[in-house]
Design a protein around this motif. Structure first.
Motif, PDB file in Angstrom:
ATOM      1  N   GLU A 110      41.708  10.201  50.112  1.00  0.00           N
ATOM      2  CA  GLU A 110      42.098  11.572  50.068  1.00  0.00           C
ATOM      3  C   GLU A 110      40.996  11.853  51.598  1.00  0.00           C
ATOM      4  O   GLU A 110      41.627  13.124  51.817  1.00  0.00           O
ATOM      5  CB  GLU A 110      41.651  12.236  48.973  1.00  0.00           C
ATOM      6  CG  GLU A 110      42.787  12.017  47.660  1.00  0.00           C
ATOM      7  CD  GLU A 110      42.038  12.168  46.282  1.00  0.00           C
ATOM      8  OE1 GLU A 110      40.887  12.959  45.954  1.00  0.00           O
ATOM      9  OE2 GLU A 110      43.244  13.083  45.631  1.00  0.00           O
ATOM     10  N   ARG A 111      39.675  11.009  51.661  1.00  0.00           N
ATOM     11  CA  ARG A 111      38.445  11.834  52.317  1.00  0.00           C
ATOM     12  C   ARG A 111      38.946  11.692  53.812  1.00  0.00           C
ATOM     13  O   ARG A 111      39.210  12.568  55.040  1.00  0.00           O
ATOM     14  CB  ARG A 111      37.708  11.204  52.068  1.00  0.00           C
ATOM     15  CG  ARG A 111      36.364  12.118  50.982  1.00  0.00           C
ATOM     16  CD  ARG A 111      35.427  11.380  50.822  1.00  0.00           C
ATOM     17  NE  ARG A 111      35.405  10.224  50.332  1.00  0.00           N
ATOM     18  CZ  ARG A 111      34.510   9.242  49.602  1.00  0.00           C
ATOM     19  NH1 ARG A 111      33.346   9.363  50.462  1.00  0.00           N
ATOM     20  NH2 ARG A 111      34.682   8.446  48.894  1.00  0.00           N
ATOM     21  N   LYS A 112      40.287  10.025  53.911  1.00  0.00           N
ATOM     22  CA  LYS A 112      40.858   9.635  54.932  1.00  0.00           C
ATOM     23  C   LYS A 112      41.641  10.964  55.685  1.00  0.00           C
ATOM     24  O   LYS A 112      41.439  11.258  56.494  1.00  0.00           O
ATOM     25  CB  LYS A 112      40.759   8.698  55.021  1.00  0.00           C
ATOM     26  CG  LYS A 112      41.609   7.559  56.104  1.00  0.00           C
ATOM     27  CD  LYS A 112      42.012   6.341  55.759  1.00  0.00           C
ATOM     28  CE  LYS A 112      43.039   5.814  56.764  1.00  0.00           C
ATOM     29  NZ  LYS A 112      43.437   4.699  56.791  1.00  0.00           N
ATOM     30  N   GLU A 113      42.536  11.232  54.549  1.00  0.00           N
ATOM     31  CA  GLU A 113      43.569  12.317  54.943  1.00  0.00           C
ATOM     32  C   GLU A 113      42.789  13.591  55.296  1.00  0.00           C
ATOM     33  O   GLU A 113      44.103  13.571  56.497  1.00  0.00           O
ATOM     34  CB  GLU A 113      44.527  12.157  53.030  1.00  0.00           C
ATOM     35  CG  GLU A 113      45.822  11.251  53.066  1.00  0.00           C
ATOM     36  CD  GLU A 113      46.605  11.109  55.288  1.00  0.00           C
ATOM     37  OE1 GLU A 113      46.783  12.174  55.032  1.00  0.00           O
ATOM     38  OE2 GLU A 113      46.768  10.196  55.179  1.00  0.00           O
ATOM     39  N   LYS A 114      41.769  14.133  54.679  1.00  0.00           N
ATOM     40  CA  LYS A 114      41.047  15.103  54.927  1.00  0.00           C
ATOM     41  C   LYS A 114      41.228  15.403  56.406  1.00  0.00           C
ATOM     42  O   LYS A 114      40.934  15.644  57.594  1.00  0.00           O
ATOM     43  CB  LYS A 114      39.795  15.651  53.804  1.00  0.00           C
ATOM     44  CG  LYS A 114      39.611  16.698  54.455  1.00  0.00           C
ATOM     45  CD  LYS A 114      38.473  17.006  53.410  1.00  0.00           C
ATOM     46  CE  LYS A 114      37.912  17.955  53.916  1.00  0.00           C
ATOM     47  NZ  LYS A 114      36.436  17.781  53.796  1.00  0.00           N
ATOM     48  N   LEU A 115      40.429  14.036  57.012  1.00  0.00           N
ATOM     49  CA  LEU A 115      39.313  14.063  58.566  1.00  0.00           C
ATOM     50  C   LEU A 115      40.411  13.624  59.341  1.00  0.00           C
ATOM     51  O   LEU A 115      40.662  14.096  60.284  1.00  0.00           O
ATOM     52  CB  LEU A 115      38.875  12.430  57.846  1.00  0.00           C
ATOM     53  CG  LEU A 115      37.062  12.845  57.591  1.00  0.00           C
ATOM     54  CD1 LEU A 115      36.639  11.917  57.535  1.00  0.00           C
ATOM     55  CD2 LEU A 115      36.437  14.025  58.058  1.00  0.00           C
ATOM     56  N   ILE A 116      41.537  13.406  59.260  1.00  0.00           N
ATOM     57  CA  ILE A 116      42.888  13.000  59.734  1.00  0.00           C
ATOM     58  C   ILE A 116      43.742  14.334  59.883  1.00  0.00           C
ATOM     59  O   ILE A 116      43.591  14.732  61.283  1.00  0.00           O
ATOM     60  CB  ILE A 116      43.908  11.979  59.665  1.00  0.00           C
ATOM     61  CG1 ILE A 116      43.535  11.114  59.269  1.00  0.00           C
ATOM     62  CG2 ILE A 116      44.997  12.364  59.652  1.00  0.00           C
ATOM     63  CD1 ILE A 116      44.761   9.992  58.361  1.00  0.00           C
ATOM     64  N   ARG A 117      43.214  15.338  58.959  1.00  0.00           N
ATOM     65  CA  ARG A 117      44.271  16.751  59.465  1.00  0.00           C
ATOM     66  C   ARG A 117      43.036  17.942  60.016  1.00  0.00           C
ATOM     67  O   ARG A 117      43.106  18.460  61.080  1.00  0.00           O
ATOM     68  CB  ARG A 117      44.390  17.674  57.826  1.00  0.00           C
ATOM     69  CG  ARG A 117      45.319  17.133  57.128  1.00  0.00           C
ATOM     70  CD  ARG A 117      46.279  17.875  56.141  1.00  0.00           C
ATOM     71  NE  ARG A 117      44.295  18.317  55.140  1.00  0.00           N
ATOM     72  CZ  ARG A 117      44.089  17.265  53.810  1.00  0.00           C
ATOM     73  NH1 ARG A 117      44.847  16.136  53.573  1.00  0.00           N
ATOM     74  NH2 ARG A 117      43.181  17.822  53.364  1.00  0.00           N
ATOM     75  N   GLU A 118      41.350  17.811  59.843  1.00  0.00           N
ATOM     76  CA  GLU A 118      40.767  18.328  60.747  1.00  0.00           C
ATOM     77  C   GLU A 118      40.865  17.504  62.479  1.00  0.00           C
ATOM     78  O   GLU A 118      40.789  18.563  62.822  1.00  0.00           O
ATOM     79  CB  GLU A 118      39.458  17.652  59.833  1.00  0.00           C
ATOM     80  CG  GLU A 118      39.501  17.979  59.143  1.00  0.00           C
ATOM     81  CD  GLU A 118      37.552  18.474  58.186  1.00  0.00           C
ATOM     82  OE1 GLU A 118      37.097  17.271  58.758  1.00  0.00           O
ATOM     83  OE2 GLU A 118      37.496  18.916  56.660  1.00  0.00           O
ATOM     84  N   GLY A 119      41.108  16.646  62.300  1.00  0.00           N
ATOM     85  CA  GLY A 119      41.521  15.856  63.373  1.00  0.00           C
ATOM     86  C   GLY A 119      42.435  16.309  64.336  1.00  0.00           C
ATOM     87  O   GLY A 119      42.411  17.054  65.701  1.00  0.00           O
ATOM     88  N   ALA A 120      43.316  16.185  63.792  1.00  0.00           N
ATOM     89  CA  ALA A 120      44.636  16.931  64.592  1.00  0.00           C
ATOM     90  C   ALA A 120      44.423  18.407  64.894  1.00  0.00           C
ATOM     91  O   ALA A 120      45.211  19.000  65.821  1.00  0.00           O
ATOM     92  CB  ALA A 120      45.571  17.313  63.417  1.00  0.00           C
ATOM     93  N   ALA A 121      44.270  19.255  63.894  1.00  0.00           N
ATOM     94  CA  ALA A 121      43.763  20.595  64.153  1.00  0.00           C
ATOM     95  C   ALA A 121      42.708  20.955  64.850  1.00  0.00           C
ATOM     96  O   ALA A 121      42.811  21.970  65.802  1.00  0.00           O
ATOM     97  CB  ALA A 121      43.509  21.067  62.566  1.00  0.00           C
ATOM     98  N   TYR A 122      41.521  20.257  65.722  1.00  0.00           N
ATOM     99  CA  TYR A 122      40.782  20.653  66.893  1.00  0.00           C
ATOM    100  C   TYR A 122      41.291  20.317  67.805  1.00  0.00           C
ATOM    101  O   TYR A 122      41.311  20.277  68.834  1.00  0.00           O
ATOM    102  CB  TYR A 122      39.353  19.213  66.303  1.00  0.00           C
ATOM    103  CG  TYR A 122      38.750  19.726  67.186  1.00  0.00           C
ATOM    104  CD1 TYR A 122      38.035  19.987  67.495  1.00  0.00           C
ATOM    105  CD2 TYR A 122      38.536  18.283  68.243  1.00  0.00           C
ATOM    106  CE1 TYR A 122      36.957  20.051  68.374  1.00  0.00           C
ATOM    107  CE2 TYR A 122      37.922  18.254  68.886  1.00  0.00           C
ATOM    108  CZ  TYR A 122      36.952  18.894  68.951  1.00  0.00           C
ATOM    109  OH  TYR A 122      35.783  19.308  70.668  1.00  0.00           O
ATOM    110  N   ARG A 123      42.811  18.674  68.065  1.00  0.00           N
ATOM    111  CA  ARG A 123      43.396  18.523  68.936  1.00  0.00           C
ATOM    112  C   ARG A 123      43.822  18.928  69.640  1.00  0.00           C
ATOM    113  O   ARG A 123      43.769  19.763  70.932  1.00  0.00           O
ATOM    114  CB  ARG A 123      43.673  16.979  68.943  1.00  0.00           C
ATOM    115  CG  ARG A 123      42.993  16.012  68.741  1.00  0.00           C
ATOM    116  CD  ARG A 123      43.604  14.480  68.982  1.00  0.00           C
ATOM    117  NE  ARG A 123      44.465  14.202  67.912  1.00  0.00           N
ATOM    118  CZ  ARG A 123      43.877  14.082  66.264  1.00  0.00           C
ATOM    119  NH1 ARG A 123      42.730  13.920  66.345  1.00  0.00           N
ATOM    120  NH2 ARG A 123      44.698  13.646  65.138  1.00  0.00           N
ATOM    121  N   ALA A 124      44.967  19.993  68.639  1.00  0.00           N
ATOM    122  CA  ALA A 124      45.877  20.960  68.898  1.00  0.00           C
ATOM    123  C   ALA A 124      44.901  22.412  69.347  1.00  0.00           C
ATOM    124  O   ALA A 124      44.900  23.344  70.616  1.00  0.00           O
ATOM    125  CB  ALA A 124      45.975  21.573  67.449  1.00  0.00           C
ATOM    126  N   ALA A 125      43.454  23.092  68.935  1.00  0.00           N
ATOM    127  CA  ALA A 125      42.797  23.517  69.157  1.00  0.00           C
ATOM    128  C   ALA A 125      41.823  23.026  70.717  1.00  0.00           C
ATOM    129  O   ALA A 125      42.460  24.491  71.515  1.00  0.00           O
ATOM    130  CB  ALA A 125      41.636  23.794  68.094  1.00  0.00           C
TER     131      ALA A 125
END
Length: 125
Positions: free
Chosen positions: A15-30
């Motif tokens: 779950e922590r890994k998935e959360k970090l992946i989602r945050e990274g994707a959001a950061y890259r999109a921004a």
């Protein structure tokens, strides 16, 4: 470290890994969106629009200061404009002013056409 009650920490490693992946994707999109906006604002048309808006704002500020701090609107500016044009017509100052505006406009149009032209890509033969 205090924990935020609105965002509980995921219990498992997955779950922590998935959360970090989602945050990274959001950061890259921004970052991608910011880069696109930056490139869009560096175009000649956008820079020219910004320059004209800046000059217009400064002109309104100067006119407002000349009117004693009042905001310039059409009803207060129209008598001043009419009397100024009338004075320039009587003093024969309007024709040289239009000539200078024409020369500045021609130089600006020439510069716009020069910078608008796309440079050919260099190819290796």
């Amino acid at each position: 470290m205090s924990q935020d009650l609105n965002h509980p920490i995921p219990a498992t490693l997955a779950e922590r890994k998935e959360k970090l992946i989602r945050e990274g994707a959001a950061y890259r999109a921004a970052v991608r969106g910011a880069r696109d906006m930056f490139n869009k604002n560096l175009r000649t048309e956008a820079l020219a629009r910004g320059l004209i808006a800046h000059l217009t704002g400064n002109a309104y500020a100067v006119i407002g200061n000349l009117l004693g701090g009042k905001r310039g609107n059409l009803q207060t500016l129209l008598p001043l404009v009419v009397s100024g044009v009338s004075l320039m017509l009587k003093a024969r100052l309007l024709l040289p002013m239009w000539r200078s505006v024409g020369v500045i406009g021609a130089v600006g149009a020439g510069a716009w056409l020069l910078f608008r032209r796309k440079k050919p890509l260099m190819t290796e033969d």
